[in-house]
Design an enzyme around this catalytic site. Sequence first.
Site, PDB file in Angstrom:
ATOM      1  N   ASP A 144       7.465  10.527   1.271  1.00 50.37           N
ATOM      2  CA  ASP A 144       6.263   9.995   1.917  1.00 50.37           C
ATOM      3  C   ASP A 144       6.586   9.605   3.349  1.00 50.37           C
ATOM      4  O   ASP A 144       7.717   9.179   3.639  1.00 50.37           O
ATOM      5  CB  ASP A 144       5.734   8.771   1.167  1.00 50.37           C
ATOM      6  CG  ASP A 144       5.221   9.114  -0.217  1.00 50.37           C
ATOM      7  OD1 ASP A 144       4.639  10.203  -0.374  1.00 50.37           O
ATOM      8  OD2 ASP A 144       5.400   8.297  -1.138  1.00 50.37           O
ATOM      9  N   ASP A 178      -0.707  13.951  -0.997  1.00 47.60           N
ATOM     10  CA  ASP A 178      -1.582  12.863  -1.448  1.00 47.60           C
ATOM     11  C   ASP A 178      -2.933  12.932  -0.746  1.00 47.60           C
ATOM     12  O   ASP A 178      -3.980  12.707  -1.359  1.00 47.60           O
ATOM     13  CB  ASP A 178      -0.941  11.505  -1.148  1.00 47.60           C
ATOM     14  CG  ASP A 178       0.344  11.281  -1.922  1.00 47.60           C
ATOM     15  OD1 ASP A 178       0.471  11.839  -3.029  1.00 47.60           O
ATOM     16  OD2 ASP A 178       1.211  10.547  -1.429  1.00 47.60           O
TER      17      ASP A 178
END
Length: 204
Positions: A144, A178
Amino acid sequence: MSLKKAGILIFVLLLIDQVSKFYIKTNFMIGEEIKVFDWFRILFVENEGMAWGAQIPGEYGKLALTLFRLVAIVGIGYWLWDSVKKKATAVLIAGISLIFSGAMGNIIDSVFYGIIFNDSHGQLATFMPEGGGYGTLFHGKVVDMLYFPLWSGYLPEWIPFWGGQYFTFFDPVFNIADSCIFVGFVLLLIFNKKAFPKEENKEA
């Protein structure tokens, strides 16, 4: 939308997701951050759980999540194929394609990153290291890097439970995959009438 166009969309989004993760993984150490704006930063973190950094506890939580993702991606793929076959609306096919590409992007991390990268703690990771990766197959960590701390500060004392505490909005760190999943769901939610049109009853 044809299956070919949906495939191109999925490929492009998946490529962007994986290129961004590869770059971050090989150019950043865990916790390293670049401040683009006050409200947007590139912050490298890894998580072993679900989207937005959520996690499943337990020794086999990670494996269970990865296997669940593999089963889910098959179901999403069938949903996409069936929707194209039934000539569903472009909104529905686009939404499913976004969700599929996002799910696939995080699956690649979970399945392969543990064996194709070494650890990023205190060092830059190497692609296909000689000594082997930091984990095993199906136990990779999701990369991330997108962080949007839109506001940070102490909450007023009059707010119940959290009053006086330091708070950051928006705190989760996420990735392109995401974002694709989120946008896909929002697209289907906002345009649900177009995505799932109800057949009008025809009078005999």
